[in-house]
Design a protein around this motif. Structure first.
Motif, short mmCIF file in Angstrom:
data_model
loop_
_atom_site.label_atom_id
_atom_site.label_comp_id
_atom_site.label_asym_id
_atom_site.label_seq_id
_atom_site.Cartn_x
_atom_site.Cartn_y
_atom_site.Cartn_z
N ALA A 226 0.81 -1.21 0.00
CA ALA A 226 0.00 0.00 0.00
C ALA A 226 0.85 1.26 0.00
O ALA A 226 0.53 2.24 -0.68
N HIS A 227 1.93 1.26 0.76
CA HIS A 227 2.74 2.46 0.86
C HIS A 227 3.61 2.70 -0.35
O HIS A 227 3.80 3.83 -0.79
N PHE A 228 4.16 1.65 -0.91
CA PHE A 228 5.16 1.84 -1.96
C PHE A 228 4.69 1.42 -3.34
O PHE A 228 5.50 1.26 -4.26
N ALA A 229 3.38 1.27 -3.53
CA ALA A 229 2.85 0.85 -4.83
C ALA A 229 3.27 1.81 -5.94
O ALA A 229 3.52 1.39 -7.07
N GLY A 230 3.34 3.11 -5.64
CA GLY A 230 3.76 4.07 -6.65
C GLY A 230 5.19 3.85 -7.10
O GLY A 230 5.52 4.09 -8.27
N LEU A 231 6.04 3.39 -6.19
CA LEU A 231 7.43 3.12 -6.55
C LEU A 231 7.55 1.84 -7.36
O LEU A 231 8.47 1.69 -8.17
N VAL A 232 6.61 0.91 -7.16
CA VAL A 232 6.56 -0.29 -8.00
C VAL A 232 6.02 0.08 -9.38
O VAL A 232 6.59 -0.29 -10.41
N ALA A 233 4.92 0.84 -9.40
CA ALA A 233 4.32 1.26 -10.67
C ALA A 233 5.29 2.10 -11.48
O ALA A 233 5.34 1.99 -12.72
N GLY A 234 6.07 2.95 -10.82
CA GLY A 234 7.01 3.83 -11.48
C GLY A 234 8.35 3.21 -11.79
O GLY A 234 9.28 3.90 -12.23
N LYS A 235 8.48 1.90 -11.53
CA LYS A 235 9.69 1.13 -11.85
C LYS A 235 10.93 1.61 -11.09
O LYS A 235 12.06 1.44 -11.54
N VAL A 236 10.69 2.19 -9.92
CA VAL A 236 11.80 2.46 -9.00
C VAL A 236 12.19 1.16 -8.31
O VAL A 236 13.37 0.88 -8.10
N PHE A 237 11.19 0.35 -7.97
CA PHE A 237 11.43 -0.98 -7.41
C PHE A 237 11.27 -1.99 -8.55
O PHE A 237 10.16 -2.15 -9.09
N THR A 238 12.35 -2.65 -8.90
CA THR A 238 12.31 -3.66 -9.96
C THR A 238 13.04 -4.91 -9.48
O THR A 238 13.61 -4.94 -8.39
N GLY A 239 13.03 -5.95 -10.31
CA GLY A 239 13.74 -7.18 -9.95
C GLY A 239 13.23 -7.77 -8.67
O GLY A 239 12.01 -7.91 -8.47
N ASP A 240 14.13 -8.11 -7.76
CA ASP A 240 13.74 -8.74 -6.49
C ASP A 240 12.98 -7.79 -5.57
O ASP A 240 12.39 -8.24 -4.59
N GLU A 241 13.01 -6.48 -5.88
CA GLU A 241 12.31 -5.50 -5.04
C GLU A 241 10.88 -5.23 -5.52
O GLU A 241 10.16 -4.46 -4.90
N ASP A 242 10.49 -5.84 -6.64
CA ASP A 242 9.12 -5.76 -7.14
C ASP A 242 8.37 -6.97 -6.59
O ASP A 242 8.69 -8.11 -6.93
N PRO A 243 7.36 -6.76 -5.75
CA PRO A 243 6.71 -7.89 -5.09
C PRO A 243 5.80 -8.72 -5.99
O PRO A 243 5.56 -9.89 -5.71
N VAL A 244 5.28 -8.12 -7.05
CA VAL A 244 4.19 -8.76 -7.80
C VAL A 244 4.58 -10.12 -8.38
O VAL A 244 3.80 -11.07 -8.30
#
Length: 480
Positions: free
Chosen positions: A245-263
């Protein structure tokens, strides 16, 4: 004023005039809320500013529709347009996050988590027990069967991050429903570094053998390796649920990728659609195919009628998040958090984990001789809007706390950058250095009351106003 700004100004002015004709106090409160948000430094990590398009989408006649069920399978007639809205919201979510399945109905993040919990129970517990009873569906169960099944559903194990380590209320906190419906235990962080220790999580999971392992946070200022969390879940046979919930924007914006992307790693991922995602207040569930049919039963399993007008706004916000400009925004959110953290550290402040690499900065205010509640209140007097928050092993508990949580999504939306966030750190430290704890009536030290030095609030407001004027909220929007 641009043509677009003129249209937006006209839309809101006319809407407020209609509201004013019925209940003028609501119209006045709405105008004042915009004025207050424009004139304060909003640093609450869970808040943002939705676009005019998102906000306007919520004020339509979709609010008048009942639409229990799912797309193409409603319990009310006349839902063909709701089907379009929900299908578009799910489509944008799948494409944005690369998820096999998306469910846009949850009204909030807690609703999303409750739906996920019961979906997991239905998938992992109810299904096997139906087979054991020789039943094709729950309607074939006897009352005795139900008694046994209720015992199984209500006695499963949940392992989540503790509240003081940065977890959320719904991750097994005892006063929350999640702490009552599950036999729960919690994992924390390393006592020295305050960082997540995956070996400790693994050891806890091996010992506890949970059905559900929750990853995610609301006040942990670091990233998580979700590949490692999935390894731990698989090792103990748990379902991995991630609350982003808190960091979904960072996942959507591809700041979190690879092992840091939870999906890709989570069996089920939940999120809100506001916060860093910058949409309307609501929830969203992403799931792997094996859990899709269980999640799709969110109504009537947990939810009532979906809020069709909010699902429409979710679709608009998710469409916005698929634009390249959102990736630029998301990266700036993370960069600004680093600037804010560095600004605090260079001025001698103490940060939980020593810094940040997401959108959250968690300040330990005990070095200023204050509780979180005192610091939060003093900052609010000075026009800096934050929220108090627990720190690991917090001696002041969850009400008074020893920390203050800061987030960068909202002011980043306004256009703040490195220099402004460094200045914000300067202002915050100045306020806290000039705040003293108050006294109780008995003469002892108070955890709630405080004394703010003369002139501090005025000079903070003045310095804030200078920055805020350079980065207006909803530029061009003028209410008449």
């Amino acid at each position: 004023m641009t043509d677009q700004s003129a249209l937006i100004s006209s839309a809101y002015s006319q809407a407020l005039s209609v509201i004013e004709s019925v209940e003028p106090r609501i119209a006045e409160a709405t105008r004042k809320e915009l004025a207050d948000q424009r004139s304060s430094l909003k640093l609450i990590a869970s808040e943002n500013y939705a676009s005019p398009a998102v906000l306007l989408t919520m004020g339509t006649w979709f609010s008048d529709k009942y639409a229990e069920g799912t797309v193409g399978h409603r319990f009310y007639a006349g839902c063909q347009n709701v089907d379009t809205v929900e299908a578009l919201a799910a489509e944008h979510a799948r494409e944005l996050f690369g998820a096999p399945y998306a469910y846009a109905q949850p009204h909030s993040g807690i609703d999303a988590n409750l739906t996920a919990f019961w979906s997991i129970l239905a998938h992992r517990v109810e299904g096997p027990w139906l087979e054991k009873f020789g039943a094709k569906n729950v309607n074939e169960l006897t009352e005795a069967d139900w008694e046994t099944l209720r015992g199984e559903l209500g006695n499963q194990r949940l392992l989540g991050m503790s509240l003081d380590a940065g977890g959320h209320l719904t991750h097994g906190f005892r006063p929350n429903i999640s702490g009552k419906m599950f036999y729960q235990q919690q994992y924390g962080t390393d006592p020295e570094t305050q960082l997540l220790d995956y070996d400790l999580v693994r050891a806890k999971a091996r010992e506890f053998q949970p059905l559900i392992l929750i990853a995610g946070y609301s006040a942990y200022p670091r990233r998580i390796n979700f590949a490692k969390m999935r390894e731990i879940a698989d090792e103990v046979g748990a379902t991995l649920m991630v609350d982003m919930a808190h960091f979904a924007g960072l996942v959507a914006g591809k700041v979190f990728t690879g092992d840091e992307d939870p999906v890709p790693f989570a069996h089920i991922t939940t999120t809100t659609t506001h916060k860093s995602l910058r949409g309307p207040r609501g929830g969203l569930i992403l799931a792997q195919e094996e859990y899709a049919s269980s999640v799709d039963r969110g109504c009537p399993l947990v939810l009532g009628g979906p809020l069709s007008h909010v699902m429409a706004a979710k679709a608009v916000a998710l469409a916005e998040a698929r634009q390249d400009s959102f990736r630029t925004y998301a990266q700036q959110v993370a960069d600004n958090a680093k600037s804010l953290a560095d600004g605090f550290l260079t001025r001698g402040a103490k940060l939980v984990t020593g810094g940040t690499d997401n959108h959250i900065v968690l300040l330990d205010v005990t070095s200023f001789g204050l509780t979180g509640r005192q610091a939060e209140s003093a900052l609010l007097d000075a026009g800096v809007v934050t929220n108090r928050n627990s720190v690991p092993n917090d001696p002041n508990g969850a009400w008074y706390t020893s920390g203050v949580r800061f987030g960068t999504p909202a002011l980043t939306t306004r256009g703040f950058g490195h220099d402004e966030f460094d200045k914000v750190a300067e202002l915050v430290v100045d306020v806290l250095k000039n705040t003293r704890p108050g006294s109780t009536k008995a003469g002892g030290a108070s955890k709630a009351t405080y004394e703010l030095g003369d002139g501090v609030a005025d000079r903070t407001h003045a310095a804030s106003a200078e920055m805020l004027d350079k980065h207006p909220l909803y530029p061009g929007l003028e209410l008449t």
